[in-house]
Design a protein around this motif. Structure first.
Motif, PDB file in Angstrom:
ATOM      1  N   THR A  66     -42.719  -6.690 -42.020  1.00  0.00           N
ATOM      2  CA  THR A  66     -43.533  -7.734 -41.394  1.00  0.00           C
ATOM      3  C   THR A  66     -43.007  -9.121 -41.723  1.00  0.00           C
ATOM      4  O   THR A  66     -42.752  -9.939 -40.828  1.00  0.00           O
ATOM      5  N   TRP A  67     -42.835  -9.413 -43.032  1.00  0.00           N
ATOM      6  CA  TRP A  67     -42.383 -10.760 -43.373  1.00  0.00           C
ATOM      7  C   TRP A  67     -40.910 -10.978 -43.019  1.00  0.00           C
ATOM      8  O   TRP A  67     -40.535 -12.060 -42.550  1.00  0.00           O
ATOM      9  N   PHE A  68     -40.085  -9.942 -43.192  1.00  0.00           N
ATOM     10  CA  PHE A  68     -38.673 -10.098 -42.858  1.00  0.00           C
ATOM     11  C   PHE A  68     -38.501 -10.258 -41.347  1.00  0.00           C
ATOM     12  O   PHE A  68     -37.719 -11.100 -40.882  1.00  0.00           O
ATOM     13  N   GLY A  69     -39.251  -9.454 -40.582  1.00  0.00           N
ATOM     14  CA  GLY A  69     -39.194  -9.582 -39.131  1.00  0.00           C
ATOM     15  C   GLY A  69     -39.682 -10.943 -38.666  1.00  0.00           C
ATOM     16  O   GLY A  69     -39.125 -11.530 -37.721  1.00  0.00           O
ATOM     17  N   ALA A  70     -40.727 -11.478 -39.318  1.00  0.00           N
ATOM     18  CA  ALA A  70     -41.231 -12.805 -38.965  1.00  0.00           C
ATOM     19  C   ALA A  70     -40.172 -13.869 -39.230  1.00  0.00           C
ATOM     20  O   ALA A  70     -40.006 -14.812 -38.433  1.00  0.00           O
ATOM     21  N   CYS A  71     -39.440 -13.732 -40.328  1.00  0.00           N
ATOM     22  CA  CYS A  71     -38.373 -14.689 -40.640  1.00  0.00           C
ATOM     23  C   CYS A  71     -37.251 -14.606 -39.609  1.00  0.00           C
ATOM     24  O   CYS A  71     -36.725 -15.636 -39.151  1.00  0.00           O
ATOM     25  N   LEU A 120     -39.248  -5.379 -35.675  1.00  0.00           N
ATOM     26  CA  LEU A 120     -39.508  -5.086 -37.079  1.00  0.00           C
ATOM     27  C   LEU A 120     -40.988  -5.262 -37.415  1.00  0.00           C
ATOM     28  O   LEU A 120     -41.586  -4.421 -38.103  1.00  0.00           O
ATOM     29  N   ILE A 121     -41.587  -6.329 -36.925  1.00  0.00           N
ATOM     30  CA  ILE A 121     -43.009  -6.559 -37.179  1.00  0.00           C
ATOM     31  C   ILE A 121     -43.845  -5.413 -36.627  1.00  0.00           C
ATOM     32  O   ILE A 121     -44.780  -4.930 -37.270  1.00  0.00           O
ATOM     33  N   LEU A 275     -43.878 -12.990 -50.513  1.00  0.00           N
ATOM     34  CA  LEU A 275     -43.798 -12.816 -49.066  1.00  0.00           C
ATOM     35  C   LEU A 275     -44.182 -11.401 -48.667  1.00  0.00           C
ATOM     36  O   LEU A 275     -44.814 -11.179 -47.628  1.00  0.00           O
ATOM     37  N   ASN A 276     -43.804 -10.428 -49.504  1.00  0.00           N
ATOM     38  CA  ASN A 276     -44.166  -9.052 -49.203  1.00  0.00           C
ATOM     39  C   ASN A 276     -45.685  -8.870 -49.248  1.00  0.00           C
ATOM     40  O   ASN A 276     -46.266  -8.149 -48.431  1.00  0.00           O
ATOM     41  N   GLY A 333     -44.220 -18.233 -55.316  1.00  0.00           N
ATOM     42  CA  GLY A 333     -43.127 -17.685 -54.524  1.00  0.00           C
ATOM     43  C   GLY A 333     -43.158 -18.131 -53.080  1.00  0.00           C
ATOM     44  O   GLY A 333     -42.133 -18.559 -52.524  1.00  0.00           O
ATOM     45  N   VAL A 334     -44.323 -18.052 -52.452  1.00  0.00           N
ATOM     46  CA  VAL A 334     -44.430 -18.467 -51.050  1.00  0.00           C
ATOM     47  C   VAL A 334     -44.213 -19.973 -50.931  1.00  0.00           C
ATOM     48  O   VAL A 334     -43.546 -20.445 -49.999  1.00  0.00           O
ATOM     49  N   GLY A 335     -44.764 -20.737 -51.885  1.00  0.00           N
ATOM     50  CA  GLY A 335     -44.543 -22.176 -51.868  1.00  0.00           C
ATOM     51  C   GLY A 335     -43.081 -22.533 -52.002  1.00  0.00           C
ATOM     52  O   GLY A 335     -42.586 -23.438 -51.317  1.00  0.00           O
TER      53      GLY A 335
END
Length: 350
Positions: A66-71, A120-121, A275-276, A333-335
């Motif tokens: 989800t997060w990798f696909g969004a990136c 991917l998402i 992010l995960n 981490g997200v920041g």
């Protein structure tokens, strides 16, 4: 990460083929206990004297796609906008041929990135929160919730259980307890699923430990009590997805649990793990809760006075190191990730 066996990926478990000699050499026999110390690897959803529910192999790593696909998709959109802006708003120069190259060649690549990220998402979002398995000790049946919502029911004693091995560019070689459903000839694989998956960091010995946890429940005379005691004394938590979606607290705790013994590493890898956690929350919130068919529920009754019932409601509270430290790491981490991306984008626009 390690999405081997996913129906909508290009790495499905191969079927309609004969068993290999390598699979036969590492077979787990239903009556053999083994010598490893039992470990459940936080895979039990629900437990009682009749049956035990387990999570699927993709549940522990849910959120990554989800997060990798969004990136990937966001990167594709950004470069598509950049290319279009450069073509229409750049001053007329002798470099118009380069701009046409960007439109004809690079813009389609950017759109492919958008499509790939969305694909991917969609492997995690809008599907099921998890794909449970139910092992019934009384009827000796195994129920497997497929990714299309149908259910496979197969006798426990008919399964060919072996050490499964998969390779992924990101996680390397991973292992799982692979269950093969065979044709009547006893040699041809008709369907396969993963009955146990420790984690992307697990090894072959991890599968021995999971088998040492699973096998007594199905085979030993005192298997119910032994397994119940193990879950009470060694695990502490059952996966909170029985009839519900996991909450944001568990999404954070589950994402950071691989580094539970190394808090400093959780902070070091907080951009990835944070992010995960966010991707996991999104995937869970947009997915459906799996429901066993009525015939499966009727075949798996629970005794009202069963003293060995365990669900997520019996879990203790998540403490500082299980929740609040990972929550801090998630924010950091997200920041950090957002700050780096903003710095890079601002540099490109100058």
């Amino acid at each position: 990460m390690d999405y081997a066996g996913l129906d909508y990926s290009n790495i499905r478990f191969p079927v309609d083929r004969p068993l290999t000699e390598a699979e036969r050499a590492v077979k787990y026999r239903q009556k053999d206990t083994g010598n490893a110390s039992p470990m459940d690897f936080l895979s039990v959803i629900k437990f009682n004297s009749h049956y035990m529910d387990l999570v699927d192999r993709w549940y522990p790593i849910k959120g990554f796609n989800t997060w990798f696909g969004a990136c990937v998709a966001a990167g594709g959109v950004f470069f598509a906008v950049l290319i279009i802006a450069a073509f229409f708003w750049a001053p007329a120069t002798n470099e118009r041929s380069a701009l046409w190259f960007m439109i004809i060649v690079l813009l389609p690549i950017s759109l492919v990135l958008v499509w790939g990220g969305w694909w991917l998402i969609r492997t995690e979002c809008g599907r099921y929160t998890h794909y449970p398995m139910r092992l019934n000790r009384k009827t000796r049946q195994v129920h497997f919730f497929r990714q299309n919502g149908t259910v496979l029911t197969v006798p426990w004693d008919s399964l060919f259980l072996t050490l499964g091995e998969s390779k992924s560019p990101l996680s390397g070689t991973t292992y799982d307890l692979r269950a093969h459903v065979l044709e009547e000839d006893g040699k041809t694989v008709r369907e396969s699923f993963s009955l146990g998956y420790p984690s992307p960091l697990g090894n072959a010995e991890s599968i021995d430990k999971f088998w040492a946890f699973l096998q007594p429940y199905m085979e030993a005379e005192d298997g119910v009590e032994r397994t119940w005691r193990h879950l009470k004394e060694n695990t502490g938590y059952l996966v909170p997805v029985d009839g519900r979606k996991e909450g944001w607290r568990w999404s954070i705790a589950r994402s950071f649990i691989l580094g539970a013994h190394w808090p400093y590493l959780q902070l070091v890898f907080s951009p990835f793990l944070g992010l995960n956690a966010v991707g996991r929350m999104l995937a869970m919130s947009t997915s459906k809760i799996p429901q066993w068919p009525e015939e499966v529920e009727q075949a798996n009754p629970m005794d009202a006075d069963d003293p060995y019932v365990l669900t997520w409601r019996d879990n203790g509270p998540l403490g500082w190191w299980e929740l609040y430290w990972p929550l801090i790491c998630t924010v950091v981490g997200v920041g950090t990730f957002v700050g780096v991306i903003a710095w890079v984008v601002s540099g490109l626009w100058r």
